[in-house]
Design a protein around this motif. Sequence first.
Motif, mmCIF file in Angstrom:
data_model
loop_
_atom_site.group_PDB
_atom_site.id
_atom_site.type_symbol
_atom_site.label_atom_id
_atom_site.label_comp_id
_atom_site.label_asym_id
_atom_site.label_seq_id
_atom_site.Cartn_x
_atom_site.Cartn_y
_atom_site.Cartn_z
ATOM 1 N N VAL A 7 0.951 -1.321 -0.182
ATOM 2 C CA VAL A 7 0.282 0.166 0.029
ATOM 3 C C VAL A 7 0.899 1.721 -0.158
ATOM 4 O O VAL A 7 1.095 2.203 -0.590
ATOM 5 C CB VAL A 7 -1.053 0.050 1.312
ATOM 6 C CG1 VAL A 7 -1.660 1.257 1.689
ATOM 7 C CG2 VAL A 7 -1.537 -0.972 1.167
ATOM 8 N N LEU A 8 2.006 0.631 1.035
ATOM 9 C CA LEU A 8 2.545 2.551 1.015
ATOM 10 C C LEU A 8 3.631 2.666 -0.241
ATOM 11 O O LEU A 8 3.704 4.058 -0.958
ATOM 12 C CB LEU A 8 4.084 2.235 2.063
ATOM 13 C CG LEU A 8 5.382 2.763 1.996
ATOM 14 C CD1 LEU A 8 4.374 4.624 1.849
ATOM 15 C CD2 LEU A 8 6.503 3.055 2.578
ATOM 16 N N LEU A 53 3.970 5.814 -5.557
ATOM 17 C CA LEU A 53 3.997 5.601 -7.252
ATOM 18 C C LEU A 53 3.287 7.225 -7.155
ATOM 19 O O LEU A 53 3.505 7.514 -8.182
ATOM 20 C CB LEU A 53 3.445 4.890 -7.486
ATOM 21 C CG LEU A 53 5.182 3.338 -7.634
ATOM 22 C CD1 LEU A 53 4.334 1.789 -7.968
ATOM 23 C CD2 LEU A 53 5.941 3.561 -8.014
ATOM 24 N N LEU A 54 1.956 6.746 -6.337
ATOM 25 C CA LEU A 54 0.561 7.880 -7.416
ATOM 26 C C LEU A 54 1.810 9.159 -6.501
ATOM 27 O O LEU A 54 1.804 10.511 -7.329
ATOM 28 C CB LEU A 54 -0.051 7.154 -6.287
ATOM 29 C CG LEU A 54 -1.597 8.767 -6.577
ATOM 30 C CD1 LEU A 54 -1.597 8.797 -8.466
ATOM 31 C CD2 LEU A 54 -2.512 8.033 -6.306
ATOM 32 N N GLY A 55 1.916 9.607 -5.571
ATOM 33 C CA GLY A 55 2.654 10.360 -4.696
ATOM 34 C C GLY A 55 3.736 11.009 -6.465
ATOM 35 O O GLY A 55 3.748 12.049 -6.115
ATOM 36 N N TYR A 104 3.981 14.772 -7.860
ATOM 37 C CA TYR A 104 5.361 15.847 -7.504
ATOM 38 C C TYR A 104 5.416 16.447 -8.761
ATOM 39 O O TYR A 104 5.362 17.102 -9.229
ATOM 40 C CB TYR A 104 6.245 15.125 -6.760
ATOM 41 C CG TYR A 104 7.555 15.845 -6.446
ATOM 42 C CD1 TYR A 104 7.302 16.835 -5.022
ATOM 43 C CD2 TYR A 104 8.798 15.672 -7.116
ATOM 44 C CE1 TYR A 104 8.118 17.416 -5.401
ATOM 45 C CE2 TYR A 104 9.758 16.651 -6.882
ATOM 46 C CZ TYR A 104 9.186 17.264 -5.848
ATOM 47 O OH TYR A 104 10.858 18.149 -5.804
ATOM 48 N N PHE A 105 5.585 15.292 -9.775
ATOM 49 C CA PHE A 105 6.471 16.041 -10.985
ATOM 50 C C PHE A 105 5.434 16.982 -12.041
ATOM 51 O O PHE A 105 5.580 18.214 -12.380
ATOM 52 C CB PHE A 105 6.652 14.949 -11.629
ATOM 53 C CG PHE A 105 8.199 14.520 -11.799
ATOM 54 C CD1 PHE A 105 9.064 15.200 -11.137
ATOM 55 C CD2 PHE A 105 7.813 12.990 -10.503
ATOM 56 C CE1 PHE A 105 10.511 14.554 -10.763
ATOM 57 C CE2 PHE A 105 9.111 12.476 -10.722
ATOM 58 C CZ PHE A 105 9.977 13.406 -10.256
ATOM 59 N N TYR A 106 4.230 16.539 -11.315
ATOM 60 C CA TYR A 106 3.424 17.401 -11.830
ATOM 61 C C TYR A 106 3.131 18.935 -11.240
ATOM 62 O O TYR A 106 2.641 19.588 -12.054
ATOM 63 C CB TYR A 106 1.711 16.822 -11.770
ATOM 64 C CG TYR A 106 0.099 17.873 -12.086
ATOM 65 C CD1 TYR A 106 -0.600 17.790 -14.244
ATOM 66 C CD2 TYR A 106 -0.001 18.340 -11.418
ATOM 67 C CE1 TYR A 106 -1.061 18.658 -14.037
ATOM 68 C CE2 TYR A 106 -1.816 18.684 -11.815
ATOM 69 C CZ TYR A 106 -1.570 19.201 -13.265
ATOM 70 O OH TYR A 106 -2.387 19.763 -13.947
ATOM 71 N N VAL A 118 -7.883 6.432 -4.859
ATOM 72 C CA VAL A 118 -6.748 5.800 -5.363
ATOM 73 C C VAL A 118 -6.717 4.300 -4.698
ATOM 74 O O VAL A 118 -6.436 2.875 -4.307
ATOM 75 C CB VAL A 118 -6.190 5.827 -6.389
ATOM 76 C CG1 VAL A 118 -5.021 4.930 -6.694
ATOM 77 C CG2 VAL A 118 -6.567 6.659 -8.030
ATOM 78 N N ILE A 119 -5.943 5.371 -3.446
ATOM 79 C CA ILE A 119 -5.503 4.370 -2.336
ATOM 80 C C ILE A 119 -6.299 3.280 -1.902
ATOM 81 O O ILE A 119 -6.234 2.628 -1.285
ATOM 82 C CB ILE A 119 -4.438 5.540 -1.561
ATOM 83 C CG1 ILE A 119 -4.156 6.584 -2.056
ATOM 84 C CG2 ILE A 119 -4.277 4.567 -0.067
ATOM 85 C CD1 ILE A 119 -2.866 5.537 -2.793
#
Length: 430
Positions: A269-270, A275-277, A281-283, A399-400
């Motif tokens: 889960v972490l 990955l989503l974070g 972040y790059f966005y 999503v999480i």
Amino acid sequence: MEHELFQKLGISLALGLLVGLQRQYDQSELAGIRTFPFITIFGTLSAMLAQEFGGWVIAAGILSIAALTVAGNVIKSRSLPYKAGLTTEAAALLMYVVGAYLVLGDGTVAIAVGATVAVLLQLKSTLHGIVSKIGEKDLKAIMQFVLISLVVLPVLPDQTYGPYDVLNPHNIWLMVVLIVGISLLGYFAYQIFGHKAGSLLGGALGGLISSTATTVTYARRTHDSATSSTLAAFVVYIASAVSVARIITEVAVVAPATLATVGPPLAAVLLLMLLLGSAVYFYQKKGRDEMPPQGNPAQLKTALVFGAIYAAVILATAFAKDHFGDKGLYVVAVISGLTDVDAITLSTARLMNTGGLEFNNGWRVILVAALSNLAFKGVLVGVLGSRAMFGKVAVLFGVILIGGLLVLWLWPENLQLFTASPNQVAEEIL
């Protein structure tokens, strides 16, 4: 025998040279690179003689070193200018004792102490700089943590009381010390980096201190149009991810034997959160913001509240397990996760550690609490924050939550990634 004696004398000489080198470099007027080896070797020889003639030899040696330092200060004071101090004098007495302990005690401990003396002497400017940055609020936090951990904890009885015989004051307060210690670490990291922190570091520090408090603070700031909704959503999301890493750390500390089973699904889960974070972040990587002021997590009131919550969760867990079996624990996890996921994590970890709960049920209880806490923070954003922030948080948390539910449903019962070979892992997954 002679080889062992010469070995101890050699170590004594090396430690004296190490500390003496630092004192010489610091331009000490009392003792330097020649004097300190004499002091440590004197301590070693005194201990050797004490084995034959008694402990008075070591005592006489300490008095001799003390007399020499006094005489040296008197002589130096007659030649101006002279800066009087106690650091070199204290180091001289300590290194004499280190030299003696090489013979009478554990040589490894003596070496560690001698090396630590040299390091502390060298870090003078660094330590003074840290102290100069500590304010009254920070010093109060340190002293309150000392009170919690070194004054209150040792005097609490280490036995069980109450219904179901599960309330152990010492163990309950030990968990308080653990949680306050983690939060205090985050607090001091905030004191160093907080005002300069970008969104990524701000979220990480918020997760260490309190992800729920971070959620409330940033939600309110977007409602007042003080912070962009994208930035606030990202900070809250990172704080939540760090809170999951914090859960894994708590399990590793309290019940390390369970980590091979409990760690992998929580880590999955972490990993999804990270990955989503990373994509988010790059966005929005150009977004930066100062962290809002953080409260002192070591306050006695805070500790007492967490202790009460933890004790209540222990009782609720025992009651649910007694009346409804392991399935009743999931109800407790959902309710507890709304207020404090640390309490249910620690109580479940201890229950697994004592054999009162199967590992595969234990990690599921912890994950249900974590997902419950995540959903609760989403509701907080919806109530306190702007619509734009809530929309972003709802997507991220959604999503999480879906990923977490899939882990609960699909994770293999006996998969242990920390101990299994790659082939065994592949077989379990396939």
